[in-house]
Design a protein around this motif. Structure first.
Motif, PDB file in Angstrom:
ATOM      1  N   PRO A  33      10.068  -4.566   8.586  1.00 51.17           N
ATOM      2  CA  PRO A  33      10.506  -4.826   9.672  1.00 51.17           C
ATOM      3  C   PRO A  33      12.708  -4.270   8.949  1.00 51.17           C
ATOM      4  O   PRO A  33      12.983  -5.208   7.882  1.00 51.17           O
ATOM      5  CB  PRO A  33      10.917  -6.544   9.750  1.00 51.17           C
ATOM      6  CG  PRO A  33       9.844  -6.609   9.340  1.00 51.17           C
ATOM      7  CD  PRO A  33       9.205  -5.740   8.982  1.00 51.17           C
ATOM      8  N   GLY A  34      13.195  -4.083   9.654  1.00 46.89           N
ATOM      9  CA  GLY A  34      14.060  -3.768   9.164  1.00 46.89           C
ATOM     10  C   GLY A  34      14.431  -2.491   7.849  1.00 46.89           C
ATOM     11  O   GLY A  34      15.479  -2.209   7.702  1.00 46.89           O
ATOM     12  N   THR A  43       7.252   3.569   1.110  1.00 52.85           N
ATOM     13  CA  THR A  43       7.151   2.657   2.395  1.00 52.85           C
ATOM     14  C   THR A  43       6.311   1.328   2.232  1.00 52.85           C
ATOM     15  O   THR A  43       6.515   0.731   2.530  1.00 52.85           O
ATOM     16  CB  THR A  43       6.565   3.093   4.076  1.00 52.85           C
ATOM     17  OG1 THR A  43       7.107   3.965   3.812  1.00 52.85           O
ATOM     18  CG2 THR A  43       7.081   2.669   5.271  1.00 52.85           C
ATOM     19  N   MET A  44       4.876   2.039   1.515  1.00 54.17           N
ATOM     20  CA  MET A  44       3.922   1.147   0.985  1.00 54.17           C
ATOM     21  C   MET A  44       4.985   0.418  -0.255  1.00 54.17           C
ATOM     22  O   MET A  44       4.305  -1.344  -0.342  1.00 54.17           O
ATOM     23  CB  MET A  44       2.188   2.020   0.513  1.00 54.17           C
ATOM     24  CG  MET A  44       2.160   2.257   1.639  1.00 54.17           C
ATOM     25  SD  MET A  44       1.389   1.584   2.504  1.00 54.17           S
ATOM     26  CE  MET A  44      -0.230   0.262   1.731  1.00 54.17           C
ATOM     27  N   ALA A  45       5.645   0.494  -1.620  1.00 54.66           N
ATOM     28  CA  ALA A  45       6.032  -0.189  -2.004  1.00 54.66           C
ATOM     29  C   ALA A  45       6.739  -1.661  -1.196  1.00 54.66           C
ATOM     30  O   ALA A  45       6.951  -2.614  -1.462  1.00 54.66           O
ATOM     31  CB  ALA A  45       7.038   0.433  -3.021  1.00 54.66           C
ATOM     32  N   ALA A  49       5.962  -5.153  -1.495  1.00 56.66           N
ATOM     33  CA  ALA A  49       7.834  -6.009  -2.235  1.00 56.66           C
ATOM     34  C   ALA A  49       7.963  -7.226  -0.967  1.00 56.66           C
ATOM     35  O   ALA A  49       8.784  -8.410  -1.469  1.00 56.66           O
ATOM     36  CB  ALA A  49       9.467  -5.547  -2.468  1.00 56.66           C
ATOM     37  N   LEU A  50       7.739  -6.932   0.277  1.00 57.91           N
ATOM     38  CA  LEU A  50       8.047  -7.642   1.156  1.00 57.91           C
ATOM     39  C   LEU A  50       6.578  -9.329   0.918  1.00 57.91           C
ATOM     40  O   LEU A  50       7.047 -10.427   1.583  1.00 57.91           O
ATOM     41  CB  LEU A  50       8.306  -7.119   2.445  1.00 57.91           C
ATOM     42  CG  LEU A  50       8.105  -8.281   3.930  1.00 57.91           C
ATOM     43  CD1 LEU A  50       9.076  -9.217   3.963  1.00 57.91           C
ATOM     44  CD2 LEU A  50       7.506  -7.276   5.410  1.00 57.91           C
ATOM     45  N   LEU A  51       5.482  -8.823   1.180  1.00 55.69           N
ATOM     46  CA  LEU A  51       4.728  -9.797   1.084  1.00 55.69           C
ATOM     47  C   LEU A  51       4.419 -10.044  -0.181  1.00 55.69           C
ATOM     48  O   LEU A  51       3.925 -11.589   0.030  1.00 55.69           O
ATOM     49  CB  LEU A  51       3.439  -8.289   1.479  1.00 55.69           C
ATOM     50  CG  LEU A  51       2.993  -8.219   2.452  1.00 55.69           C
ATOM     51  CD1 LEU A  51       1.891  -6.849   1.633  1.00 55.69           C
ATOM     52  CD2 LEU A  51       2.591  -8.703   3.325  1.00 55.69           C
ATOM     53  N   TRP A  61      -3.580  -8.208   0.852  1.00 55.25           N
ATOM     54  CA  TRP A  61      -2.282  -7.028   1.081  1.00 55.25           C
ATOM     55  C   TRP A  61      -2.428  -5.819   2.166  1.00 55.25           C
ATOM     56  O   TRP A  61      -2.124  -4.385   2.252  1.00 55.25           O
ATOM     57  CB  TRP A  61      -1.568  -6.106   0.141  1.00 55.25           C
ATOM     58  CG  TRP A  61      -0.524  -7.680  -0.746  1.00 55.25           C
ATOM     59  CD1 TRP A  61      -0.273  -8.942  -0.240  1.00 55.25           C
ATOM     60  CD2 TRP A  61       0.637  -7.095  -2.213  1.00 55.25           C
ATOM     61  NE1 TRP A  61       0.696  -9.288  -1.629  1.00 55.25           N
ATOM     62  CE2 TRP A  61       0.779  -8.540  -1.993  1.00 55.25           C
ATOM     63  CE3 TRP A  61       0.510  -6.092  -2.383  1.00 55.25           C
ATOM     64  CZ2 TRP A  61       1.979  -8.264  -3.317  1.00 55.25           C
ATOM     65  CZ3 TRP A  61       1.081  -6.488  -3.685  1.00 55.25           C
ATOM     66  CH2 TRP A  61       1.815  -7.482  -3.363  1.00 55.25           C
ATOM     67  N   ASP A  62      -4.179  -5.595   2.130  1.00 55.93           N
ATOM     68  CA  ASP A  62      -5.278  -4.762   2.481  1.00 55.93           C
ATOM     69  C   ASP A  62      -5.389  -5.697   3.855  1.00 55.93           C
ATOM     70  O   ASP A  62      -6.834  -4.613   4.692  1.00 55.93           O
ATOM     71  CB  ASP A  62      -6.347  -3.390   1.620  1.00 55.93           C
ATOM     72  CG  ASP A  62      -6.670  -2.923   1.828  1.00 55.93           C
ATOM     73  OD1 ASP A  62      -5.772  -2.060   3.231  1.00 55.93           O
ATOM     74  OD2 ASP A  62      -7.937  -2.028   1.020  1.00 55.93           O
ATOM     75  N   ASP A  63      -5.458  -6.159   4.581  1.00 55.65           N
ATOM     76  CA  ASP A  63      -5.241  -6.363   5.111  1.00 55.65           C
ATOM     77  C   ASP A  63      -4.948  -6.177   7.219  1.00 55.65           C
ATOM     78  O   ASP A  63      -6.534  -5.842   8.180  1.00 55.65           O
ATOM     79  CB  ASP A  63      -4.958  -8.276   5.948  1.00 55.65           C
ATOM     80  CG  ASP A  63      -5.898  -9.321   4.612  1.00 55.65           C
ATOM     81  OD1 ASP A  63      -7.126  -8.816   4.245  1.00 55.65           O
ATOM     82  OD2 ASP A  63      -5.917 -10.028   5.124  1.00 55.65           O
TER      83      ASP A  63
END
Length: 153
Positions: A33-34, A43-45, A49-51, A61-63
């Motif tokens: 988001p954002g 984008t994965m990084a 970071a958000l997670l 993180w791989d859910d």
């Protein structure tokens, strides 16, 4: 009235499967988001970071993962982790339109080139169906790294 939709895949590893289909279709990782679409690694990084900031344990993180058409035209693909393995043939599959407007030998050659590229990404080749002018222009059946069937059309 029409409705927008996404295509959802059950997966053992949403990240692995999402990155495979990203390469197949020329998609991008759906940004957090954002965020903005960047390279897959960027984008994965941003997602990681958000997670991490939200307290999500790293083993989760791989859910799930989503990929999008960078031009915003084609549907979003969503990959969700499930505990059970794939056990039967898909009832719905994607046709990857790799030879639009081509016919005969030229069409089959274009699909063979795409099949070779996809094999290098981890796909498997299942079958080739020759053109039958009455019923079909010919196609190649493939499987993604988790065994989900799809066609090169």
């Amino acid at each position: 009235m029409t409705s927008d939709f996404q295509v959802t895949f059950d997966a053992a590893s949403p990240r692995r499967l999402g990155l495979f289909w990203l390469e197949v279709l020329g998609y991008a990782v759906d940004p957090p988001p954002g965020g903005d679409i960047g390279s897959p690694d960027e984008t994965m990084a941003a997602w990681h970071a958000l997670l991490q900031r939200s307290g999500m344990p790293e083993e989760r993180w791989d859910d799930a993962m989503a990929i999008v058409d960078p031009e915003g035209v084609r549907p979003r693909l969503f990959f969700q982790k499930v505990p059970e393995p794939k056990t039967a043939k898909n009832r719905v599959h994607l046709d990857v339109r790799s030879a639009v407007g081509l016919e005969g030998d030229e069409r089959m050659a274009a699909m063979e080139r795409e099949a070779e590229r996809l094999l290098g990404l981890g796909a498997a080749r299942l079958a080739r169906f020759e053109p039958d002018p009455r019923m079909s222009h010919g196609f190649i059946v493939m499987a993604d790294p988790e065994g989900n069937e799809f066609c090169l059309d």
